[in-house]
Write a protein that holds these residues in place. Structure first.
Motif, PDB file in Angstrom:
ATOM      1  N   THR A   1       8.044  14.414   4.186  1.00  0.00           N
ATOM      2  CA  THR A   1       8.492  13.038   3.981  1.00  0.00           C
ATOM      3  C   THR A   1       9.605  12.687   4.941  1.00  0.00           C
ATOM      4  O   THR A   1      10.327  13.534   5.445  1.00  0.00           O
ATOM      5  CB  THR A   1       9.002  12.812   2.545  1.00  0.00           C
ATOM      6  OG1 THR A   1       9.960  13.814   2.268  1.00  0.00           O
ATOM      7  CG2 THR A   1       7.880  12.846   1.551  1.00  0.00           C
ATOM      8  N   LEU A   2       9.729  11.364   5.172  1.00  0.00           N
ATOM      9  CA  LEU A   2      10.706  10.831   6.106  1.00  0.00           C
ATOM     10  C   LEU A   2      11.320   9.620   5.424  1.00  0.00           C
ATOM     11  O   LEU A   2      10.603   8.826   4.802  1.00  0.00           O
ATOM     12  CB  LEU A   2       9.950  10.419   7.379  1.00  0.00           C
ATOM     13  CG  LEU A   2      10.712  10.222   8.666  1.00  0.00           C
ATOM     14  CD1 LEU A   2      11.403  11.507   9.080  1.00  0.00           C
ATOM     15  CD2 LEU A   2       9.739   9.790   9.763  1.00  0.00           C
ATOM     16  N   ARG A   3      12.657   9.456   5.531  1.00  0.00           N
ATOM     17  CA  ARG A   3      13.301   8.280   4.927  1.00  0.00           C
ATOM     18  C   ARG A   3      13.326   7.160   5.958  1.00  0.00           C
ATOM     19  O   ARG A   3      14.012   7.236   6.964  1.00  0.00           O
ATOM     20  CB  ARG A   3      14.731   8.607   4.503  1.00  0.00           C
ATOM     21  CG  ARG A   3      14.851   9.642   3.423  1.00  0.00           C
ATOM     22  CD  ARG A   3      14.522   9.104   2.061  1.00  0.00           C
ATOM     23  NE  ARG A   3      15.523   8.146   1.571  1.00  0.00           N
ATOM     24  CZ  ARG A   3      15.364   7.425   0.449  1.00  0.00           C
ATOM     25  NH1 ARG A   3      14.250   7.552  -0.257  1.00  0.00           N
ATOM     26  NH2 ARG A   3      16.288   6.581   0.049  1.00  0.00           N
TER      27      ARG A   3
ATOM     28  N   GLY B   1       0.831  -1.204   0.000  1.00  0.00           N
ATOM     29  CA  GLY B   1       0.000   0.000   0.000  1.00  0.00           C
ATOM     30  C   GLY B   1       0.867   1.257   0.000  1.00  0.00           C
ATOM     31  O   GLY B   1       2.097   1.180  -0.088  1.00  0.00           O
ATOM     32  N   PRO B   2       0.231   2.428   0.088  1.00  0.00           N
ATOM     33  CA  PRO B   2       0.981   3.685   0.081  1.00  0.00           C
ATOM     34  C   PRO B   2       1.914   3.779   1.289  1.00  0.00           C
ATOM     35  O   PRO B   2       1.617   3.216   2.344  1.00  0.00           O
ATOM     36  CB  PRO B   2      -0.116   4.750   0.155  1.00  0.00           C
ATOM     37  CG  PRO B   2      -1.319   4.046   0.655  1.00  0.00           C
ATOM     38  CD  PRO B   2      -1.218   2.630   0.209  1.00  0.00           C
ATOM     39  N   ARG B   3       3.018   4.471   1.092  1.00  0.00           N
ATOM     40  CA  ARG B   3       3.983   4.578   2.184  1.00  0.00           C
ATOM     41  C   ARG B   3       3.642   5.791   3.047  1.00  0.00           C
ATOM     42  O   ARG B   3       4.008   6.918   2.706  1.00  0.00           O
ATOM     43  CB  ARG B   3       5.391   4.713   1.630  1.00  0.00           C
ATOM     44  CG  ARG B   3       5.774   3.521   0.781  1.00  0.00           C
ATOM     45  CD  ARG B   3       7.258   3.477   0.553  1.00  0.00           C
ATOM     46  NE  ARG B   3       7.587   2.567  -0.511  1.00  0.00           N
ATOM     47  CZ  ARG B   3       7.593   1.252  -0.395  1.00  0.00           C
ATOM     48  NH1 ARG B   3       7.284   0.686   0.774  1.00  0.00           N
ATOM     49  NH2 ARG B   3       7.893   0.480  -1.413  1.00  0.00           N
ATOM     50  N   VAL B   4       2.926   5.523   4.139  1.00  0.00           N
ATOM     51  CA  VAL B   4       2.548   6.589   5.062  1.00  0.00           C
ATOM     52  C   VAL B   4       3.016   6.214   6.461  1.00  0.00           C
ATOM     53  O   VAL B   4       3.184   5.029   6.768  1.00  0.00           O
ATOM     54  CB  VAL B   4       1.025   6.808   5.073  1.00  0.00           C
ATOM     55  CG1 VAL B   4       0.571   7.447   3.775  1.00  0.00           C
ATOM     56  CG2 VAL B   4       0.290   5.495   5.300  1.00  0.00           C
ATOM     57  N   ALA B   5       3.242   7.193   7.284  1.00  0.00           N
ATOM     58  CA  ALA B   5       3.766   6.908   8.625  1.00  0.00           C
ATOM     59  C   ALA B   5       3.171   7.844   9.665  1.00  0.00           C
ATOM     60  O   ALA B   5       2.834   8.991   9.380  1.00  0.00           O
ATOM     61  CB  ALA B   5       5.288   7.043   8.623  1.00  0.00           C
ATOM     62  N   LEU B   6       3.047   7.295  10.886  1.00  0.00           N
ATOM     63  CA  LEU B   6       2.743   8.114  12.061  1.00  0.00           C
ATOM     64  C   LEU B   6       4.040   8.228  12.843  1.00  0.00           C
ATOM     65  O   LEU B   6       4.801   7.256  12.926  1.00  0.00           O
ATOM     66  CB  LEU B   6       1.701   7.410  12.939  1.00  0.00           C
ATOM     67  CG  LEU B   6       0.263   7.421  12.465  1.00  0.00           C
ATOM     68  CD1 LEU B   6      -0.538   6.375  13.225  1.00  0.00           C
ATOM     69  CD2 LEU B   6      -0.331   8.797  12.711  1.00  0.00           C
ATOM     70  N   ILE B   7       4.311   9.387  13.415  1.00  0.00           N
ATOM     71  CA  ILE B   7       5.543   9.516  14.185  1.00  0.00           C
ATOM     72  C   ILE B   7       5.224   9.885  15.624  1.00  0.00           C
ATOM     73  O   ILE B   7       4.151  10.399  15.923  1.00  0.00           O
ATOM     74  CB  ILE B   7       6.499  10.568  13.583  1.00  0.00           C
ATOM     75  CG1 ILE B   7       5.816  11.931  13.514  1.00  0.00           C
ATOM     76  CG2 ILE B   7       6.965  10.140  12.200  1.00  0.00           C
ATOM     77  CD1 ILE B   7       6.751  13.034  13.088  1.00  0.00           C
TER      78      ILE B   7
ATOM     79  N   THR C   1       5.341   9.343   3.690  1.00  0.00           N
ATOM     80  CA  THR C   1       4.679  10.606   3.991  1.00  0.00           C
ATOM     81  C   THR C   1       4.169  10.558   5.427  1.00  0.00           C
ATOM     82  O   THR C   1       3.470   9.615   5.808  1.00  0.00           O
ATOM     83  CB  THR C   1       3.482  10.819   3.051  1.00  0.00           C
ATOM     84  OG1 THR C   1       3.948  10.670   1.715  1.00  0.00           O
ATOM     85  CG2 THR C   1       2.885  12.196   3.246  1.00  0.00           C
ATOM     86  N   VAL C   2       4.527  11.562   6.211  1.00  0.00           N
ATOM     87  CA  VAL C   2       4.035  11.628   7.583  1.00  0.00           C
ATOM     88  C   VAL C   2       2.582  12.081   7.541  1.00  0.00           C
ATOM     89  O   VAL C   2       2.279  13.151   7.013  1.00  0.00           O
ATOM     90  CB  VAL C   2       4.871  12.614   8.424  1.00  0.00           C
ATOM     91  CG1 VAL C   2       4.282  12.751   9.824  1.00  0.00           C
ATOM     92  CG2 VAL C   2       6.316  12.153   8.499  1.00  0.00           C
TER      93      VAL C   2
END
Lengths: 902, 108
Positions: free
Chosen positions: A257-259, A232-238, A266-267
């Motif tokens: 964005t975060l590597r 799925g899409p590359r999304v993140a919670l931080i 994508t945050v």
């Protein structure tokens, strides 16, 4: 700053209204005062620290009292009579406390002995309580945590927390009792920010996760259902912390964005500061969608389940709902269920994540409780001795009209004041001790990060001190209240000699408690020693383990990783300073993979899982594992070549008791005629060698049946399940410098982009595997030692006191011709007889309690007679030594002087 | 009247003050002998407010130029009465004492 934390904890004593309104101002003022005092000197600073806290305690109690006394009239300050009655009581209390302080100042040695003894006991209890509280008692850090449950699969004898994807999906889709059900997978995420690379704890979670733990993102949003799909899409919670560190808390962090692991994410949201997930770690910095791939053939039990109950549904109903699906699931997916399985059950965090650590902690908590009891017995003895010597004073006061209640109250005040002082000192001791305790604790101790002195610990300490004080107070006050002036006068100022029974009973009790503790400690030490003497089956000296802290850049696929492993072994292995280098899927004594297997030509011959290891050809020679038959692996055992395996002795003994296993075929991962993972399918591997057994799992566990595969042929096998990070074992050549530098240089010349490896002596790995045992043994020995010392002081104190009181009698005896030895024997027996009685009681107690430590003991019987005898001998020797000084003093008694006027 | 109540009332009788200013003032008034610890200070301020001797100042009455969220307290008329009554009592007591001491000295 500890003072500030203590103060903040103490503020809970204030009524809520006052605390909310003025709490911050009070804290600020306190800090200000403290700083001013500290500038004038350390001692003055500490004094101010305590005075400020004492002020809160006193005022808090007063405020609560005031609020209760005036009831509904709280706002008007209560009626005048009530107020004056209350003031009267406070006055009396103040007078009593002042009197206690005066009398203690007159007896500083007594006060110091009592405070120090109790502080040791209370401090030990507070320290252990902080650990127990953080690890076992604290609720999960989720809103409405009691609505959160775990699911576990009943495997007959034990409960498995991990589930296969299809199990998770089946229960997720078909239960009706939950508001949400989620699973997760933890990993160490590689985070690239600018030039720096760090590894941060991270989770992959399924779609319901935030709903289950009950947190809303502080900023942005959670994951949508559409995001939780494979690829799925590359999304993140931080985390809140990462948000502040990396983005300076800026609102536009959402959308940037975060590597992560060399991919751009994508945050989409920021977690609240309170978010923690103790199932994995108190600290989680990154969360990404899991996108679980559900394949009915996948039986890997890698996905734990956590769920939140729907409103109005209780646990029993939920458990029934969960169990309802067992039969239909077994019918639909027979490959996922074993014969003795009991199906899906509800489970708690404690069951799955705390487990036997809880047992060990409770045993230690019990041990420190015993230490406190022993300390109490000592103090009780001191009090009784003092009470006897003060009988004249007390009787006089009673005769002068002090009411019996007043006398009792005074003694109680005295003991409570002393105990509270001891509690304060104990809290400081606990704080010092906690650092050492945490350093010692096993790494798998859950929620270790949250261990510390908080208000719950302060409250515990306060209550423990109060209870302790009341206990002695009662023991000392009751005889005092019974004192009558006429009795005292009749006995003469020297008092009687026959009233020592209470003290002797206390001595016997101390000896019994020490015995129980020492036996427990002895058993754990014996366990540690026998584990240390176990031959792990591989060499340890001169070997180091090497591993990468996170996945090196550019080696994403399993195959690329294998290329790196091969090159490392070939090229770095030849580097100067390195004598041997081998790669493996995991280190011995660390958890590896186990897989079912079947043996070619034997139908349906599954006999349990075997340990599975993928190793490079040099593995056996580097670790010094002896080849017993056949050949070792070589460079010729390549990918695509004839599949081969080497088995260990335990394997050969079990499956080929009568003949050689060489030339036989095994199907790894084949169970009841089908492979558990498509990547394992193949023609079967030939057994080409047999090696000696190695303790692969733990020093406690007999060598398991093990199959070794050449790493070259296992490269793409189970790539997902393994996570694909090999470890290396190296022997450095003598004189080549530190292993760390040699290896770092060798790897840098291989590929400058590789992260700096972690290098740990293999002896450290062995020692690491024993942390839990060492934790128990060290703690229990420390506390048993403390108990022993306290008991010795107790014996000494009682005998020294007896000798002083009986000086007259001893003088007469000696004047009548009793020899020195007879007198010292008489004195020593006063101590030794109760100790001997205590030893017998204690031995009985140890036998009765052996069940409790049974699970922590290994290689020695929990009722080991040798341990019990050694401990008894030790205690007797200590008792003898403690009696010796008073006995010698008795012999030195001068008859003439002892009979003369005092 | 409790000694620390007396000092607090005396301190705010001159001008409205906030918590830590009262503490500093009381320390000065008493020659450093009376040290009001935070819980006692704020507990007493609450208590005196509920007795009606002190009152907390509302937003726009607060002295200007002093930043922060400090709560300012001022003496109420009833508080002033109570303080004056206490001072009178102390004066009377001091007179009596002085008379006695003077009398004894005279006799000696």
């Amino acid at each position: 700053m500890i003072w500030k934390r203590l103060y903040r904890s103490a503020l809970w004593l204030m009524p809520a209204g006052l605390r909310r309104k003025h709490g911050l101002a009070m804290e600020a003022l306190y800090t200000h005062e403290l700083q001013r005092a500290y500038r004038a000197g350390r001692l003055r600073g500490m004094a101010s620290g305590w005075l400020g806290i004492w002020d809160v305690v006193r005022r808090g109690l007063y405020e609560r009292w005031r609020a209760r006394g005036s009831g509904a009239l709280a706002s008007t300050g209560g009626t005048p009579e009530r107020q004056s009655q209350l003031e009267g009581m406070m006055d009396t209390l103040r007078q009593d406390v002042a009197q206690v302080f005066r009398s203690l100042v007159r007896a500083p040695r007594f006060a110091a002995a009592v405070v120090l003894t109790l502080a040791l006991g209370i401090g030990a209890n507070s320290a252990i309580f902080s650990v127990v509280d953080a690890v076992v008692l604290q609720r999960l850090p989720f809103p409405e945590a009691d609505r959160v449950v775990h699911l576990a699969w009943d495997r007959g004898g034990w409960r498995q927390g991990g589930m296969s994807p299809v199990k998770f999906e089946y229960w997720h889709d078909n239960t009706r009792s939950f508001r949400g059900m989620a699973t997760w997978h933890s990993f160490l995420a590689r985070l690239d920010v600018g030039d720096s690379v760090t590894g941060v704890p991270a989770l992959r979670v399924s779609r319901d996760f935030l709903r289950v733990v009950g947190y809303e993102p502080r900023l942005g949003r959670g994951f949508t259902d559409a995001e939780d799909v494979p690829d799925g899409p590359r999304v993140a919670l931080i985390s809140h912390r990462l948000w502040e560190d990396r983005f300076g808390g800026a609102r536009d962090a959402v959308g940037s964005t975060l590597r992560i692991d060399e991919e751009s994410y994508t945050v989409v949201g920021v977690l609240p500061d309170a978010f923690a997930f103790p199932q994995v770690s108190e600290r989680i910095d990154v969360i990404v969608p899991l996108g679980l791939r559900v394949d009915p053939k996948d039986e890997g039990a890698n996905y734990p389940i956590i769920a939140r109950l729907r409103d109005g549904v209780d646990r029993d109903a939920a458990a029934a709902d969960v169990a309802r699906l067992d039969a239909s699931f077994a019918e639909q997916y027979p490959n996922q269920v074993y014969d003795h399985d009991g199906g899906m059950k509800l489970a708690t965090f404690e069951e799955l994540y705390v487990g036997d650590v809880a047992t060990a902690l409770w045993v230690v908590m019990g041990a420190v409780g015993l230490v406190l009891l022993i300390a109490c017995a000592n103090v009780a003895n001191l009090f009784l001795a003092r009470a006897v010597s003060r009988r004249g004073e007390v009787a006089l006061r009673a005769a002068l009209g002090a009411s019996r209640g007043r006398v009792v109250r005074f003694v109680l005040t005295e003991s409570v004041v002393l105990a509270l002082l001891a509690g304060g000192v104990g809290l400081l001791l606990a704080r010092w001790g906690l650092g050492a305790l945490v350093a010692l604790s096993p790494a798998e101790l859950p929620r270790m990060e949250s261990i510390g002195v908080d208000w719950r610990v302060v409250l515990f300490t306060f209550l423990a001190a109060l209870a302790t004080g009341l206990l002695f107070g009662a023991a000392a006050a009751l005889p005092a209240a019974r004192t009558r002036l006429s009795d005292v006068l009749k006995e003469g100022a020297r008092g009687s000699s026959g009233r020592g029974r209470g003290r002797q009973v206390l001595l016997a009790g101390q000896a019994a408690l020490s015995m129980v503790l020492l036996v427990g400690a002895g058993l754990l030490v014996a366990t540690l020693l026998s584990l240390r003497s176990v031959d792990p089956g591989f060499e340890v000296e001169g070997l180091v383990a090497v591993r990468f802290p996170f996945k090196p850049a550019g080696y994403g696929t399993a195959h690329a990783m294998w290329e790196l492993e091969r090159r490392m072994v070939e090229e770095a292995g030849r580097a100067p300073g390195i004598a041997a280098l081998a790669g493996a899927s995991n280190l011995p004594l660390e958890r590896g993979l186990n897989l079912p297997m079947s043996i070619g030509g034997r139908p349906d011959d599954f006999e349990g899982a075997v340990e599975w290891r993928a190793v490079t050809p040099g593995y056996f020679s580097t670790l010094g594992i002896e080849l017993l038959a056949g050949r070792s692996f070589s460079e010729a055992d390549e990918e695509g070549g004839l599949p081969v395996v080497i088995v260990n002795e335990a394997f050969a003994r079990r499956y080929f008791p009568d003949g050689s296993p060489l030339g036989q075929r095994v199907d790894i991962g084949r169970y009841r005629g089908a492979f558990i993972d498509p990547s394992l399918e193949g023609p079967g591997a030939e057994i080409v060698g047999v090696v000696a057994d190695v303790r692969e799992v733990s020093l406690r566990v007999e060598p398991r049946r093990t199959v070794y595969q050449p790493a070259a042929q296992a490269a793409t096998m189970l790539a997902d399940a393994l996570g694909g990070m090999p470890v290396f074992i190296a022997r450095t050549a003598p004189g080549g410098g530190s292993a760390e530098r040699v290896l770092r240089d060798a790897l840098r010349s291989l590929d400058p982009g590789l992260p700096v490896p972690e290098v740990l002596p293999l002896s450290g790995v062995v020692s690491e595997s024993l942390t839990r045992e060492r934790f128990g043994a060290t703690l229990l020995s420390t506390f048993a030692g403390l108990a022993l010392v306290l008991t010795a002081f107790g014996i000494y104190g009682v005998l020294a006191y007896t000798v002083r009181r009986r000086r007259q009698e001893i003088g007469i005896r000696m004047a009548l011709g009793a020899g020195g030895p007879a007198v010292s024997r008489m004195v020593a027996l006063q101590g030794l007889v109760p100790v001997a009685v205590g030893l017998m009681v204690g031995a009985g107690g140890s036998l009765a309690l052996s069940r409790l430590v049974a699970s922590m003991v290994w290689g020695v019987s929990p009722t080991d007679p040798a341990t019990i005898s050694v401990v008894a001998a030790l205690l007797l020797a200590v008792a003898l030594a403690a009696s010796w000084l008073p006995a010698r003093e008795a012999v030195r008694t001068d008859p003439v002087r002892s009979l003369g006027p005092e | 009247m409790k000694p620390h109540w007396f000092y607090i009332l005396l301190s705010v009788s001159a001008s409205p003050r906030y918590g830590s200013a009262i503490q500093d003032d009381v320390r000065a008034l008493s020659d450093g002998k009376v040290r009001l610890w935070p819980a006692t200070l704020y507990g007493s301020l609450e208590e005196l407010t509920s007795t009606g001797w002190l009152e907390e100042m509302e937003g726009d009455e607060r002295p200007r130029g002093i930043a922060g969220r400090e709560r300012f307290y001022r003496l109420t008329p009833r508080g002033r009465d109570a303080l004056e009554e206490e001072v009178a009592r102390m004066e009377a007591l001091a007179d009596t004492a002085r008379a006695r001491l003077g009398g004894r000295r005279a006799r000696a």
